[in-house]
Design a protein around this motif. Sequence first.
Motif, PDB file in Angstrom:
ATOM      1  N   THR A  12      51.071  23.068   3.674  1.00  0.00           N
ATOM      2  CA  THR A  12      52.171  23.435   3.978  1.00  0.00           C
ATOM      3  C   THR A  12      53.465  22.909   3.334  1.00  0.00           C
ATOM      4  OG1 THR A  12      50.968  21.978   5.608  1.00  0.00           O
ATOM      5  CG2 THR A  12      51.454  24.305   6.508  1.00  0.00           C
ATOM      6  N   ASN A  13      52.501  21.623   2.271  1.00  0.00           N
ATOM      7  CA  ASN A  13      53.641  20.440   1.858  1.00  0.00           C
ATOM      8  C   ASN A  13      53.883  21.235   0.429  1.00  0.00           C
ATOM      9  OD1 ASN A  13      52.854  18.246   3.839  1.00  0.00           O
ATOM     10  ND2 ASN A  13      51.523  17.557   2.448  1.00  0.00           N
ATOM     11  N   PHE A  14      53.616  22.600   0.638  1.00  0.00           N
ATOM     12  CA  PHE A  14      54.561  23.201  -0.407  1.00  0.00           C
ATOM     13  C   PHE A  14      55.683  24.352  -0.232  1.00  0.00           C
ATOM     14  CE2 PHE A  14      50.958  21.195  -1.963  1.00  0.00           C
ATOM     15  CZ  PHE A  14      51.361  20.082  -2.984  1.00  0.00           C
ATOM     16  N   ILE A  15      55.100  24.128   0.449  1.00  0.00           N
ATOM     17  CA  ILE A  15      57.142  24.817   1.355  1.00  0.00           C
ATOM     18  C   ILE A  15      58.118  25.418   0.337  1.00  0.00           C
ATOM     19  CG2 ILE A  15      58.711  25.490   2.754  1.00  0.00           C
ATOM     20  CD1 ILE A  15      56.989  24.176   5.478  1.00  0.00           C
ATOM     21  N   MET A  16      58.667  26.642   0.079  1.00  0.00           N
ATOM     22  CA  MET A  16      59.182  26.946  -1.064  1.00  0.00           C
ATOM     23  C   MET A  16      60.380  28.247  -0.012  1.00  0.00           C
ATOM     24  SD  MET A  16      57.259  28.910  -3.983  1.00  0.00           S
ATOM     25  CE  MET A  16      56.096  29.374  -3.227  1.00  0.00           C
TER      26      MET A  16
END
Length: 412
Positions: A12-16
């Motif tokens: 979830t830290n790599f949301i786009m």
Amino acid sequence: MDKIDLDNIDLTNFIMPIKLNYDREYYFELYERLNSYKEYIKSLNDISQSTIENVEDNINLIVESVEDYYNADIAEAKNKILNLLRKYTLDDFIISELDKSYAFRGLAPFSELLDEVKEGYVNEYSEMNVYPLSFFKARLGNSAFEKKDMLHIPFCNRELVSTQRFSIPGVPCLYLGTTSYVCWLEMDKPQDNVFNVSSFQLPNLKILNLVIDYELINNQVKNLIKFKDDRIKREENIKLLQSIIEIFPLVYATSFSINSKERKFKYEYIVSQLIMQCLSDLKINGIAYASKKVKKSTRAFPQCINLAISMKINKKFHFKNERDKYADICENISLTEPVNLSEFIKMGGNNKTHTVGTWTKTFSYKFFSDNLPQCLIYLGSREIQYKYTEFANFDNYIFALTHDKANIFKVL
């Protein structure tokens, strides 16, 4: 970093998409975020060494390609992205025929990954595999557009082709969306009276799938848990999970959006345009990707997926007739007459039914109109089920119209 069990993976830290204010931030943010991703993947238990090595190699190729581009070595920048993509030419999740692409049919074409029990939001996977896909293209203006006007910018008007995410100035590209809504978003929410849309039916092209986000990875981990007692299905899901984890950095690198509007050059388009330049070498026709106009990529599939198709001139540098101004592929494209959104609403909008064609509902409406997160979009600062919007009705109306070639491709 402490080791993390694979079944507890959380990206979830790599949301786009990733929103930035200034171009100068792109390289450093890309470098830091991809390095963080690499370290996270290395911290996972039960992840293969080959996957870790490919993640590291892919990230290095992406970062170095941007550096090469900054140093005016465009050929080497492209070559690095080409080397990355070549690893996945036999991976049918990443590169496949349009009609079997995850980007548009979801997991339906991948029976080896599915439970024998029907999934909650699917009526029949078998029907999903044969039902026609729906694509839309919009043009702005008050003109009475013809079908040919809804194709790509003619080769004789290259000066009108500006830089876009997956195309470079002067090189025409056909951009389509899975709904009229995503076309509207991409055009910065124009007024109804200038918004004209056609529905497209395409030949079975070869497509690069960049419709991948953190939630897809998280869900694949859930499948590993679900199939822990089914060795074959578990192995197939592990294979897919590894491919997604490896290609994710490339998707991430193409998912930046920079707020500054008045720019002659857009940093966030570098990797995307390098990918487009690699398509001919790999015999790929187009790229499927999630719209960067959405608030988060997990709300992109299936309503907000774009398809960029490269338009080839095939050495037609002299235009003997109107047909020569368009790519050969256009002869195999069927589309409807364009419909103006304002006129559609005046005709009755959601009360207007139309059944000229064989199919009366778009693919996304038929299979993704239940009350599920996949069916939500942001409209008017709130989430709403797409099926309840005027755009969904607009899609169905246009989709049901007769599709045919543009008149310039018909034999007289």
